[in-house]
Design an enzyme around this catalytic site. Structure first.
Site, PDB file in Angstrom:
ATOM      1  N   THR A 286      74.602 -35.092  55.880  1.00  0.00           N
ATOM      2  CA  THR A 286      73.917 -35.264  54.594  1.00  0.00           C
ATOM      3  C   THR A 286      74.140 -34.043  53.704  1.00  0.00           C
ATOM      4  OG1 THR A 286      72.215 -36.497  55.721  1.00  0.00           O
ATOM      5  CG2 THR A 286      71.677 -35.740  53.510  1.00  0.00           C
TER       6      THR A 286
ATOM      7  N   TYR B 145      71.740 -25.574  59.744  1.00  0.00           N
ATOM      8  CA  TYR B 145      71.158 -25.788  58.403  1.00  0.00           C
ATOM      9  C   TYR B 145      71.636 -24.703  57.448  1.00  0.00           C
ATOM     10  CZ  TYR B 145      67.685 -26.330  54.735  1.00  0.00           C
ATOM     11  OH  TYR B 145      67.071 -26.497  53.516  1.00  0.00           O
TER      12      TYR B 145
ATOM     13  N   GLY C  68      61.466 -38.114  51.281  1.00  0.00           N
ATOM     14  CA  GLY C  68      60.727 -38.273  50.015  1.00  0.00           C
ATOM     15  C   GLY C  68      59.793 -39.468  50.138  1.00  0.00           C
TER      16      GLY C  68
ATOM     17  N   ASN D  56      66.585 -41.606  48.714  1.00  0.00           N
ATOM     18  CA  ASN D  56      66.651 -42.685  49.713  1.00  0.00           C
ATOM     19  C   ASN D  56      65.352 -42.798  50.508  1.00  0.00           C
ATOM     20  OD1 ASN D  56      66.726 -40.536  51.429  1.00  0.00           O
ATOM     21  ND2 ASN D  56      68.648 -41.082  52.436  1.00  0.00           N
TER      22      ASN D  56
ATOM     23  N   ILE E 159      59.310 -31.015  46.107  1.00  0.00           N
ATOM     24  CA  ILE E 159      59.655 -30.165  44.952  1.00  0.00           C
ATOM     25  C   ILE E 159      60.238 -31.016  43.816  1.00  0.00           C
ATOM     26  CG2 ILE E 159      60.953 -28.141  44.147  1.00  0.00           C
ATOM     27  CD1 ILE E 159      60.947 -27.172  47.106  1.00  0.00           C
TER      28      ILE E 159
END
Ligand code: UDP
Length: 332
Positions: free
Chosen positions: A96, A150, A37, A33, A13
C-alpha cells in the site's frame, strides 16, 4: 479557492484537514477505501456542496485519473499506519505504501498537479539525537525486524516524490508528522493517547509498555492541519521536507498520570490511587519478541517556522481534555 483531493481523507487526520479546508471555502474531494478510515469521520461533511467523496482504493486508475484531473492539489495521506497493523500485516504495509504512492505520483504527474505527501517521524528510526532536523541521518534496525518496513516504505515514498520533483519538475512538498493526537483518533491500532483515555474512563488499568521512561511530544491535530494548509499555499516549500510536531516532551509514565488525573476531573471523581491504576507491560508481551521502541522522538520545527511561521498552539493538557471530551460524548 482551490480544489483539494485528499487520499485517506476519511482517516483521523484527513477528516480534520477536509473540515478545515471546507471552513476556509475550498473544495474538497476525499478518496478512501475505509480500511482504517471511517465513514462517520466525514459524515458531517456530506451535504456540503463543496464536498465529494469516493469510497475506493487509490490504485483504481479510472477513478484516480478523473479525480486528480479535476483537482488543483493532491494531499496524499492514504497509508497503512499504526504499529499494530504494521506488525500484523507487513505485506500490506509495503504494497500500500510504496505502490500506492507511486501510483498517486504517476497520475499527478500526468496532470501536473501539486502533491503534498504525508510522511512520518518513523523516518528517523531509532536515532536518539533529538531534536530531529529534516536532514538528519536515519538510524534503522535490520530488515528482519518488521517494524522497520514502515519507516523504509515511507522513505522510499520520499525518495520517489523528490525524484519526481527533480526529474519532472513535479511540485511536491513532503511533511513528516510526529505523534498527532485529537478527537476521532482510534486506539484500535495501538495509538497511546486514545487507549489511555479509554482505559482511564472505563476504570481499566492503564497499560504502560516497558518502564514508561520512553518519551514523546504530542501535537493537536487541529494544529497539524493548519501546518499542512499553510505548506500547500507556500510556493517556496516545493521540493522541500518539513517536520510537523510539538517539542513539548513527556514520558509515557507521566502521560499515564496526566490522563488519569484529567479523566477523574472530567468524571467528577477524586483522583485516588493513581499509581495502582498504572500497569507496566513488558514490551515482548505488548508487541512481538525483538520489538524495538524509540526512547525519544522530538522534531526540530525551525524550518516550518521559517517558511510559513507555523508553531503548535495547544498544550498537552488541552489535547488530553479534547480527547477525553470526545471519548465521553461518543460513549453516551
Ligand atoms: N504505548 C504504551 N501503552 C499503550 C500504547 C502505547 O505504553 O497502550 C507506548 C508505546 O510503546 C510508545 C508510546 O506509547 O512508546 C507511543 O506509542 P504510539 O503507538 O502512540 O506511537 P509511536 O510508537 O509511533 O510513537
Amino acid at each position: 479557492m482551490s480544489h483539494y483531493l485528499i487520499t485517506g481523507g476519511a482517516g483521523f487526520i484527513g477528516s480534520h484537514l477536509s473540515e478545515a479546508l471546507l471552513e476556509r471555502g475550498h473544495y474538497v474531494t476525499v478518496i478512501d477505501n475505509l480500511s482504517t478510515g471511517r465513514f462517520e469521520n466525514i459524515a458531517p461533511l456530506v451535504g456540503n456542496p463543496r464536498f465529494r467523496f469516493a469510497i475506493d482504493t487509490i490504485t483504481n486508475e479510472i477513478v484516480m485519473d478523473r479525480l486528480v484531473s479535476e483537482c488543483d492539489i493532491v494531499v496524499h495521506m492514504a497509508a497503512v499506519v499504526g504499529v499494530e497493523l504494521i506488525l500484523k500485516d507487513p505485506v500490506n504495509v509495503i504494497e500500500t505504501n510504496i505502490l500506492g504512492t507511486h501510483f498517486v505520483l504517476k497520475v499527478a504527474n500526468r496532470y501536473r498537479k501539486q502533491v503534498l505527501f504525508a510522511s512520518t517521524s518513523e523516518i528517523y528510526g531509532k536515532n536518539e539525537n533529538v531534536p530531529f532536523r529534516e536532514d538528519d541521518d536515519r538510524v534503522l534496525g535490520p530488515a528482519t525486524v518488521a517494524r522497520w518496513s514502515y519507516s523504509s516504505s515511507k522513505a522510499v515514498d520520499e525518495f520517489l516524490s523528490l525524484a519526481y520533483h527533480r526529474k519532472n519538475d513535479l511540485p511536491v512538498v513532503i511533511f513528516r508528522l510526529f505523534n498527532t493526537v485529537g478527537p476521532r483518533q482510534t486506539g484500535r491500532y495501538g495509538m497511546v493517547i486514545p487507549r489511555f483515555v479509554r482505559q482511564a474512563l472505563s476504570g481499566e488499568p492503564i497499560t504502560v509498555y516497558g518502564d514508561g521512561n520512553q518519551a514523546r511530544c504530542f501535537v493537536h491535530v487541529k494544529d497539524v492541519v493548519e501546518a499542512i494548509i499553510a505548506l500547500s499555499a507556500c510556493p517556496q516549500a516545493i521540493g522541500q521536507v518539513f517536520n510537523i510536531g510539538s517539542t513539548d516532551e513527556v514520558s509515557i509514565l507521566e502521560l499515564a498520570h496526566r490522563v488519569l488525573k484529567l479523566a477523574d476531573a472530567a468524571l467528577g471523581r477524586a483522583p485516588t490511587g493513581i499509581d495502582e491504576r498504572v500497569r507496566l507491560v513488558p514490551y515482548e508481551q505488548a508487541y512481538t519478541a525483538g520489538f524495538e521502541d524509540m526512547k525519544r522522538r522530538m522534531p526540530d520545527i525551525g524550518k516550518i517556522g521559517r517558511y510559513v511561521g507555523w508553531q503548535p498552539r495547544s498544550s498537552l493538557d488541552e489535547i488530553l481534555q479534547d480527547v477525553i471530551q470526545f471519548s465521553m460524548q461518543r460513549s453516551q
